[in-house]
Write a protein that holds these residues in place. Structure first.
Motif, mmCIF file in Angstrom:
data_model
loop_
_atom_site.group_PDB
_atom_site.id
_atom_site.type_symbol
_atom_site.label_atom_id
_atom_site.label_comp_id
_atom_site.label_asym_id
_atom_site.label_seq_id
_atom_site.Cartn_x
_atom_site.Cartn_y
_atom_site.Cartn_z
ATOM 1 N N UNK A 1 -11.518 11.690 -5.205
ATOM 2 C CA UNK A 1 -11.303 10.471 -4.423
ATOM 3 C C UNK A 1 -10.625 10.763 -3.086
ATOM 4 N N UNK A 2 -9.859 11.827 -2.997
ATOM 5 C CA UNK A 2 -9.106 12.097 -1.771
ATOM 6 C C UNK A 2 -10.014 12.348 -0.564
ATOM 7 N N UNK A 3 -10.982 13.277 -0.643
ATOM 8 C CA UNK A 3 -11.868 13.446 0.517
ATOM 9 C C UNK A 3 -12.784 12.245 0.744
ATOM 10 N N UNK A 4 -13.222 11.602 -0.343
ATOM 11 C CA UNK A 4 -14.098 10.436 -0.183
ATOM 12 C C UNK A 4 -13.359 9.304 0.530
ATOM 13 N N UNK A 5 -12.138 9.026 0.088
ATOM 14 C CA UNK A 5 -11.364 7.947 0.696
ATOM 15 C C UNK A 5 -10.965 8.272 2.128
ATOM 16 N N UNK A 6 -10.786 9.537 2.437
ATOM 17 C CA UNK A 6 -10.513 9.921 3.828
ATOM 18 C C UNK A 6 -11.711 9.594 4.701
ATOM 19 N N UNK A 7 -12.921 9.846 4.189
ATOM 20 C CA UNK A 7 -14.130 9.490 4.928
ATOM 21 C C UNK A 7 -14.280 7.987 5.096
ATOM 22 N N UNK A 8 -13.967 7.245 4.034
ATOM 23 C CA UNK A 8 -14.019 5.778 4.120
ATOM 24 C C UNK A 8 -13.037 5.279 5.180
ATOM 25 N N UNK A 9 -11.884 5.929 5.266
ATOM 26 C CA UNK A 9 -10.858 5.525 6.232
ATOM 27 C C UNK A 9 -11.318 5.718 7.674
ATOM 28 N N UNK B 1 -13.373 -3.124 4.085
ATOM 29 C CA UNK B 1 -13.956 -1.871 3.616
ATOM 30 C C UNK B 1 -12.995 -1.143 2.684
ATOM 31 N N UNK B 2 -11.726 -1.104 3.074
ATOM 32 C CA UNK B 2 -10.766 -0.241 2.394
ATOM 33 C C UNK B 2 -10.299 -0.782 1.047
ATOM 34 N N UNK C 1 -11.779 0.775 -6.443
ATOM 35 C CA UNK C 1 -12.743 1.658 -7.091
ATOM 36 C C UNK C 1 -12.125 3.023 -7.395
ATOM 37 N N UNK C 2 -11.205 3.465 -6.521
ATOM 38 C CA UNK C 2 -10.542 4.756 -6.708
ATOM 39 C C UNK C 2 -9.500 4.706 -7.819
ATOM 40 N N UNK C 3 -9.149 3.509 -8.280
ATOM 41 C CA UNK C 3 -8.223 3.391 -9.397
ATOM 42 C C UNK C 3 -6.859 2.850 -9.062
ATOM 43 N N UNK C 4 -6.667 2.328 -7.826
ATOM 44 C CA UNK C 4 -5.369 1.780 -7.433
ATOM 45 C C UNK C 4 -5.170 0.393 -8.035
ATOM 46 N N UNK C 5 -3.955 0.103 -8.485
ATOM 47 C CA UNK C 5 -3.598 -1.243 -8.920
ATOM 48 C C UNK C 5 -3.522 -2.163 -7.698
ATOM 49 N N UNK D 1 -0.368 -1.798 -0.558
ATOM 50 C CA UNK D 1 0.599 -0.929 0.094
ATOM 51 C C UNK D 1 -0.036 0.305 0.703
ATOM 52 N N UNK D 2 -0.935 0.956 -0.035
ATOM 53 C CA UNK D 2 -1.574 2.174 0.453
ATOM 54 C C UNK D 2 -2.508 1.880 1.623
ATOM 55 N N UNK D 3 -3.160 0.734 1.583
ATOM 56 C CA UNK D 3 -3.992 0.323 2.715
ATOM 57 C C UNK D 3 -3.152 0.175 3.982
ATOM 58 N N UNK D 4 -1.968 -0.413 3.864
ATOM 59 C CA UNK D 4 -1.094 -0.580 5.019
ATOM 60 C C UNK D 4 -0.601 0.772 5.534
ATOM 61 N N UNK D 5 -0.358 1.703 4.619
ATOM 62 C CA UNK D 5 0.116 3.026 5.020
ATOM 63 C C UNK D 5 -0.917 3.729 5.883
#
Length: 251
Positions: free
Chosen positions: A6-14, A30-31, A37-41, A47-51
Motif C-alpha cells: 500500500x505504501x508505494x501505491x498510496x504515494x502514487x495516488x497522492x 480521491x484520497x 481501501x488501504x485499511x485505515x479506520x 488524520x492521515x489525509x490531512x498529514x
C-alpha cells in the motif's frame, strides 16, 4: 495493519490527489476512499489525509506566493480564524457522527458548480468586491470548521466565495485558497495527531507524492489560469456531489 504494498501505491495516488487539490481542491475525493481501501479506520483516514495534504498544499502555496498572487496582510485575520475554525471542527468530528453532512454538502457543491458555470465573474479578471477582508473572515472561519470536521470540497468553497465576495480573479482565488487550506490543514494535523489518529509512516510516504502533485498542479494553474481551473472545479464539485449522495442513500 497496512499492507506493505500500500505504501508505494498510496504515494502514487497522492500525486494525483495533490495535483487536483492544488488547482481545484477536492483531493480528498480521491484520497479518502483510497485510505479506506488501504485499511485505515475513519479517523485515521481523516488524520492521515490531512498529514499528506499539508505537504502538497505547502508546495503549491510556495509556488503561488512566488508568483505574487498572495497578499499576507489583507488575509491574516482570515488565516487565523480559518485555523481556529479547523481546530474546533477537528475536535467535534472526533466526538460525533458525520452522516448528515453527506446530505447537506451536495446541495452546497451543486450551488457552487452552477455558480462556476453561469457566473461571468469566473475569469482571471479581478472585480469589485462585495465584502472586505474583515467581512470575509467569518466565512473563512466557517469553511475552516468544515475542513477540520470533514474536508472534501473545501477548496471549491474557498475559491467560489473568494471570487463572489472578495472579487478575486479565479487564479488569484485559487492561490489564496491554498493559504487558507494550509492554515486549516496544519490545525487539523495537530488535533488528529494529539488524538492519536495518525498513520505516520503511510502519511509521510504519501506526502512525497502530494508534494510532486502540488508542484505540478500549481504550475499548470499558473500557466493555464481559468481555462484549466474552471472546468476542473465544476468536475470536482459534481463528482463529489455524486459520491456523497450515493454514500448517503446507499449507506
Amino acid at each position: 495493519m497496512i499492507d506493505p504494498l500500500a505504501y508505494p501505491i498510496m504515494t502514487g495516488v497522492a500525486v494525483v490527489s495533490g495535483f487536483v487539490d492544488s488547482i481545484a481542491g477536492g483531493g480528498g475525493l480521491i484520497m479518502m476512499p483510497a485510505l479506506f481501501f488501504a485499511g485505515a479506520a475513519p479517523l485515521q483516514a481523516l488524520g492521515t489525509n490531512k498529514l499528506q495534504s499539508v505537504f502538497g498544499t505547502g508546495v503549491a502555496l510556495r509556488n503561488y506566493w512566488r508568483s505574487g498572487l498572495i497578499e499576507w496582510r489583507p488575509n491574516r485575520l482570515t488565516v487565523a480564524l480559518v485555523f481556529s475554525g479547523a481546530v474546533l471542527g477537528a475536535l467535534v468530528v472526533q466526538l460525533i457522527q458525520t452522516r448528515l453532512l453527506n446530505l447537506i454538502i451536495p446541495v452546497l457543491l451543486v450551488a457552487s458548480a452552477l455558480y462556476i458555470l453561469l457566473s461571468p465573474r469566473m475569469s482571471d479578471e479581478d472585480a469589485h468586491h462585495r465584502a472586505t477582508s474583515k467581512g470575509y473572515a467569518p466565512i473563512g472561519s466557517a469553511i475552516g470548521f468544515y475542513d477540520g470536521f470533514f474536508g472534501p470540497g473545501t477548496g471549491t468553497f474557498f475559491s467560489t466565495t473568494l471570487v463572489g465576495l472578495r472579487g478575486y480573479g479565479l487564479t488569484k482565488a485559487t492561490a489564496v485558497t491554498k493559504l487558507f487550506n494550509f492554515s486549516s490543514n496544519v490545525a487539523s494535523v495537530l488535533l488528529f495527531a494529539l488524538g492519536g489518529h495518525m498513520l505516520w509512516l503511510l502519511g509521510l510516504c504519501m506526502a512525497v507524492g502530494a508534494m510532486i502533485g502540488g508542484w505540478l498542479g500549481s504550475h499548470s494553474a499558473l500557466k493555464l489560469g481559468a481555462r484549466l481551473i474552471r472546468p476542473l472545479l465544476v468536475t470536482i464539485s459534481l463528482a463529489l456531489t455524486v459520491k456523497l449522495l450515493w454514500g448517503y442513500f446507499a449507506g
